[in-house]
Design a protein around this motif. Structure first.
Motif, PDB file in Angstrom:
ATOM      1  N   TYR A   1      -3.621 -38.906  -0.961  1.00 17.57           N
ATOM      2  CA  TYR A   1      -3.889 -37.468  -0.889  1.00 17.57           C
ATOM      3  C   TYR A   1      -4.455 -36.935  -2.199  1.00 17.57           C
ATOM      4  CZ  TYR A   1      -2.049 -36.558   3.755  1.00 17.57           C
ATOM      5  OH  TYR A   1      -1.876 -36.507   5.114  1.00 17.57           O
ATOM      6  N   LEU A   2      -4.061 -37.506  -3.319  1.00 11.70           N
ATOM      7  CA  LEU A   2      -4.632 -37.072  -4.598  1.00 11.70           C
ATOM      8  C   LEU A   2      -6.140 -37.321  -4.623  1.00 11.70           C
ATOM      9  CD1 LEU A   2      -4.371 -36.121  -7.572  1.00 11.70           C
ATOM     10  CD2 LEU A   2      -3.955 -38.536  -8.157  1.00 11.70           C
ATOM     11  N   PHE A   3      -6.560 -38.541  -4.290  1.00 10.32           N
ATOM     12  CA  PHE A   3      -7.991 -38.848  -4.302  1.00 10.32           C
ATOM     13  C   PHE A   3      -8.737 -38.040  -3.236  1.00 10.32           C
ATOM     14  CE2 PHE A   3      -6.448 -43.071  -6.086  1.00 10.32           C
ATOM     15  CZ  PHE A   3      -6.781 -42.729  -7.386  1.00 10.32           C
TER      16      PHE A   3
ATOM     17  N   GLU B   1     -15.791 -30.431  -8.783  1.00 11.45           N
ATOM     18  CA  GLU B   1     -15.824 -29.863 -10.137  1.00 11.45           C
ATOM     19  C   GLU B   1     -14.492 -30.075 -10.839  1.00 11.45           C
ATOM     20  OE1 GLU B   1     -17.021 -25.801  -9.977  1.00 11.45           O
ATOM     21  OE2 GLU B   1     -19.047 -26.260  -9.249  1.00 11.45           O
ATOM     22  N   LEU B   2     -13.408 -29.911 -10.115  1.00 10.47           N
ATOM     23  CA  LEU B   2     -12.085 -30.172 -10.672  1.00 10.47           C
ATOM     24  C   LEU B   2     -11.942 -31.650 -11.018  1.00 10.47           C
ATOM     25  CD1 LEU B   2      -9.144 -29.365 -11.310  1.00 10.47           C
ATOM     26  CD2 LEU B   2      -8.627 -29.708  -8.876  1.00 10.47           C
TER      27      LEU B   2
ATOM     28  N   THR C   1      -0.448 -31.949  -5.296  1.00 12.45           N
ATOM     29  CA  THR C   1      -0.537 -32.854  -4.152  1.00 12.45           C
ATOM     30  C   THR C   1       0.841 -33.094  -3.555  1.00 12.45           C
ATOM     31  OG1 THR C   1      -2.484 -33.942  -5.101  1.00 12.45           O
ATOM     32  CG2 THR C   1      -1.289 -35.144  -3.396  1.00 12.45           C
ATOM     33  N   LEU C   2       1.844 -33.275  -4.407  1.00  8.40           N
ATOM     34  CA  LEU C   2       3.218 -33.431  -3.920  1.00  8.40           C
ATOM     35  C   LEU C   2       3.701 -32.181  -3.189  1.00  8.40           C
ATOM     36  CD1 LEU C   2       4.988 -35.255  -6.889  1.00  8.40           C
ATOM     37  CD2 LEU C   2       4.786 -36.114  -4.545  1.00  8.40           C
ATOM     38  N   ARG C   3       3.267 -31.020  -3.658  1.00  4.17           N
ATOM     39  CA  ARG C   3       3.673 -29.785  -2.976  1.00  4.17           C
ATOM     40  C   ARG C   3       3.070 -29.715  -1.583  1.00  4.17           C
ATOM     41  NH1 ARG C   3       1.986 -24.924  -1.514  1.00  4.17           N
ATOM     42  NH2 ARG C   3      -0.122 -25.237  -2.342  1.00  4.17           N
ATOM     43  N   LEU C   4       1.780 -29.978  -1.470  1.00  4.14           N
ATOM     44  CA  LEU C   4       1.098 -29.857  -0.185  1.00  4.14           C
ATOM     45  C   LEU C   4       1.447 -30.980   0.774  1.00  4.14           C
ATOM     46  CD1 LEU C   4      -2.467 -28.740  -1.333  1.00  4.14           C
ATOM     47  CD2 LEU C   4      -0.862 -27.399   0.054  1.00  4.14           C
TER      48      LEU C   4
ATOM     49  N   ASP D   1      -1.494 -22.933   1.562  1.00  2.00           N
ATOM     50  CA  ASP D   1      -2.212 -24.096   2.061  1.00  2.00           C
ATOM     51  C   ASP D   1      -3.369 -24.512   1.155  1.00  2.00           C
ATOM     52  OD1 ASP D   1      -0.571 -24.246   4.329  1.00  2.00           O
ATOM     53  OD2 ASP D   1      -1.816 -22.819   5.417  1.00  2.00           O
ATOM     54  N   ALA D   2      -3.586 -23.780   0.084  1.00  2.00           N
ATOM     55  CA  ALA D   2      -4.704 -24.075  -0.817  1.00  2.00           C
ATOM     56  C   ALA D   2      -4.279 -25.048  -1.910  1.00  2.00           C
ATOM     57  CB  ALA D   2      -5.228 -22.784  -1.444  1.00  2.00           C
ATOM     58  N   PHE D   3      -5.215 -25.922  -2.285  1.00  2.00           N
ATOM     59  CA  PHE D   3      -4.991 -26.876  -3.378  1.00  2.00           C
ATOM     60  C   PHE D   3      -5.341 -26.174  -4.687  1.00  2.00           C
ATOM     61  CE2 PHE D   3      -6.573 -30.500  -6.050  1.00  2.00           C
ATOM     62  CZ  PHE D   3      -5.374 -31.182  -6.157  1.00  2.00           C
ATOM     63  N   ARG D   4      -4.331 -25.717  -5.422  1.00  2.00           N
ATOM     64  CA  ARG D   4      -4.519 -24.954  -6.656  1.00  2.00           C
ATOM     65  C   ARG D   4      -3.671 -25.557  -7.783  1.00  2.00           C
ATOM     66  NH1 ARG D   4      -3.845 -18.770  -4.278  1.00  2.00           N
ATOM     67  NH2 ARG D   4      -5.691 -18.789  -2.895  1.00  2.00           N
TER      68      ARG D   4
END
Length: 449
Positions: A272-274, A282-283, A318-321, A367-370
Motif C-alpha cells: 500500500y505504501l508503494f 510529486e510526493l 498508510t497504516l492509518r488508511l 479517506d485522503a492520503f495526507r
C-alpha cells in the motif's frame, strides 16, 4: 432471531445467515455503510451470533485497555492455534503474561537495532529483481515481491546465518499456502476437520516448517552459542528469578507466530505504501530526494530509520488508511459494559481498526492520503492503533516499522514503481487487509524517473 438485550441496532440481514452474505461480498464496504447508518458502535449478526462492532476510540480502549482482563481473543484467532500453537497471538491468561514478560526485552527498540543489517541484506534480491525489471520493461507484482522480501527479512532476523539456503527455499514454498489455508479457516463460520486435500496440504506444510524450526533450535542449544538474532535472544530469555526459559515447543510456537506477524502484515504495508506513492508522484519525488540526501550511496542503518521524516509520515498514513490487522476480535469472559452496552459472558466484540482510523470526527478528510498529518502534529493519537492497544499491543511493532522503513528506503533510493491507472481500489478483508486485484507496477530507475 432475538437481538441481544440492550444492544444497539444494526443491519437486519438474512433471517438465518444474518449479515454473512453482505460481509462475504464486501466486508469493508458493508461495515462502512453500517457505521454511516448506525453510528460508531453497532450490531452485526454472523449466523446465530451477535457481534458488537466498535469503531470509536474511547470504546475501543474500554475493550483493549481498561477492560482487557474481561476479554479473551475472539473465535477467529482461536482457530489459528492449529498452526500457531500457544504463541503470543493465541495464548491467554498466565501463559500469555509469562511469555510476554520473557520476550519483551528482545523486542525493545535498542535490541532490534542490531538486526538492521540482516534486513538490509535480505533486501538485496528484491533490488536485483527490480533492476532487472527496469532494464527489461517488465511489470512486477508489488504484493508478490514485497511478500518475498519480508519473508526473507523475518527469516534473517529470526535465525541469522543458521537458516540454510535450502531451508529458506522450503520456508518460501511452504509458508504462503499455510497462511492462506489458515486465513480461509478463520473466515469460515464452520470449522471443518474432514481430511480434505487442502487440510492435508496444510498439515504437510506445517510439518515441513516444524522440522526446520526444531532442527535449528536443537543445533543452537547443542552448540551453546545462543547468537544475536531473535531466536538467540529468546533462547537466552529468563524470568525475573533467572530461570523458567522457553521450552523447545514454546519456542516453536513463538517462531511460527513471528513468521505470521512479521511477514504478511509488513508486506501488505509496503504494497500500500508503494501504491499510495504511485498515486502521488510529486510526493514520491520528495521522499526519494529525502532518502538520497540522507543516505547517498551507503546502506541504511537502524539510526537512519529515524532520519526520514517524510517517509515515516507516509508509512504512518498508510497504516492509518490500510491497517494490515484491520480488526481485533474479542470475547467477553465475564459480564462487562462497553460504550454503555451490557455484554454477557461469551459475547463477541470486534474492534474495527479500519473504521476507527477513518473516523471523520478525528481525521479530517478521512479517506485522503495526507502524510502531512504526521508532520504538523494535529492528529489524534487515541484514534490510531494499527498495532492494537494496551498490554496486548503487537510486540513486534518496532521491528515492523524498522523493516518497512529500511526496505522502502532502499527501493525508493534506486527505483520508481508506477502503477497504471491508480491500481485496484477495492479491499479484500481477510486476516489482513489487501487490494482486490494485482498491483502491477512498471519499474524505472529513480534517477531517470
Amino acid at each position: 432471531m432475538t437481538q441481544s438485550a440492550g444492544w444497539p441496532d444494526g443491519p437486519r440481514g438474512h433471517g438465518v445467515w444474518g449479515n454473512l452474505p453482505e460481509l462475504r461480498r464486501d466486508a469493508v464496504g458493508f461495515m462502512r455503510h453500517a457505521r454511516a447508518a448506525y453510528g460508531d458502535v453497532f450490531r452485526l449478526r454472523l449466523g446465530p451470533r451477535d457481534v458488537l462492532v466498535v469503531a470509536e476510540p474511547g470504546a475501543a480502549r474500554e475493550v483493549l485497555v481498561a477492560g482487557a482482563a474481561s476479554f479473551r481473543k475472539g473465535r477467529g484467532i482461536q482457530k489459528m492455534r492449529d498452526f500457531l500453537g500457544g504463541g503470543l497471538l493465541t495464548a491467554e491468561g498466565e501463559t500469555w503474561r509469562a511469555h510476554r514478560r520473557l520476550m519483551q526485552p528482545a523486542f525493545h527498540r535498542a535490541a532490534l537495532e542490531g538486526m538492521a543489517d540482516e534486513i538490509v541484506g535480505a533486501t538485496g534480491p528484491l533490488l536485483a529483481r527490480l533492476g532487472g525489471a527496469a532494464r527489461s520493461g517488465e511489470t512486477v507484482d508489488v504484493a508478490s515481491v514485497t511478500a518475498h522480501v519480508t519473508l526473507r527479512a523475518v527469516a534473517a532476523v529470526l535465525f541469522g546465518a543458521a537458516l540454510r539456503d535450502e531451508d529458506l527455499r522450503a520456508v518460501e514454498r511452504e509458508l504462503p499456502p499455510l497462511l492462506a489455508s489458515t486465513a480461509a479457516r478463520v473466515r469460515s463460520v464452520v470449522d471443518w476437520r474432514l481430511p480434505t486435500p487442502s487440510l492435508l496440504r496444510e498439515r504437510a506444510a506445517a510439518r515441513a516448517l516444524d522440522e526446520i524450526v526444531h532442527r535449528i533450535i536443537r543445533e543452537r542449544r547443542a552448540s551453546g552459542a545462543e547468537g544475536n538474532d531473535l531466536l538467540g535472544m529468546l533462547l537466552a530469555a529468563r524470568d525475573e528469578e533467572g530461570g523458567g526459559g522457553l521450552s523447545d515447543a514454546e519456542l516453536r510456537d513463538e517462531v511460527m507466530t513471528l513468521f505470521l506477524a512479521g511477514h504478511e502484515t509488513t508486506a501488505t504495508l509496503l504494497t500500500y505504501l508503494f501504491l499510495n506513492l504511485s498515486r502521488h508522484p510529486e510526493l514520491r519525488e520528495r521522499v526519494q530526494a529525502e532518502v538520497r540526501g540522507a543516505l547517498g550511496d551507503r546502506p541504511p542503518t537502524a539510526a537512519d530509520a529515524r532520519s526520514f521524516p517524510l517517509l515515516n509520515a507516509c508509512i504512518q498514513e498508510t497504516l492509518r488508511l490500510y491497517p494490515p490487522a484491520w480488526l481485533v476480535p474479542r470475547q467477553a469472559t465475564q459480564p462487562v459494559t462497553v460504550a454503555g452496552v451490557p455484554l454477557e459472558e461469551g459475547a463477541n466484540v470486534s474492534v474495527n481498526i479500519f473504521l476507527l482510523q477513518r473516523n471523520a470526527r478525528f481525521w479530517p478528510g478521512p479517506d485522503a492520503f495526507r502524510p502531512e498529518r504526521w508532520l504538523n502534529q494535529t492528529r489524534t493519537p487515541e484514534a490510531f492503533m494499527p498495532f492494537g492497544a494496551g498490554a496486548r499491543m503487537c510486540i513486534g511493532n518496532h521491528l515492523a516499522l524498522m523493516e518497512a522503513v529500511l526496505i522502502s528506503a532502499l527501493v525508493l533510493r534506486s527505483y520508481t514503481l508506477d502503477v497504471p491507472d491508480g491500481g485496484p481500489t477495492g479491499l479484500v478483508a481477510g486476516v489482513t487487509l489487501k487490494p482486490d486485484g494485482v498491483v502491477g507496477a512498471r519499474v524505472s530507475s529513480a534517477a531517470s524517473a
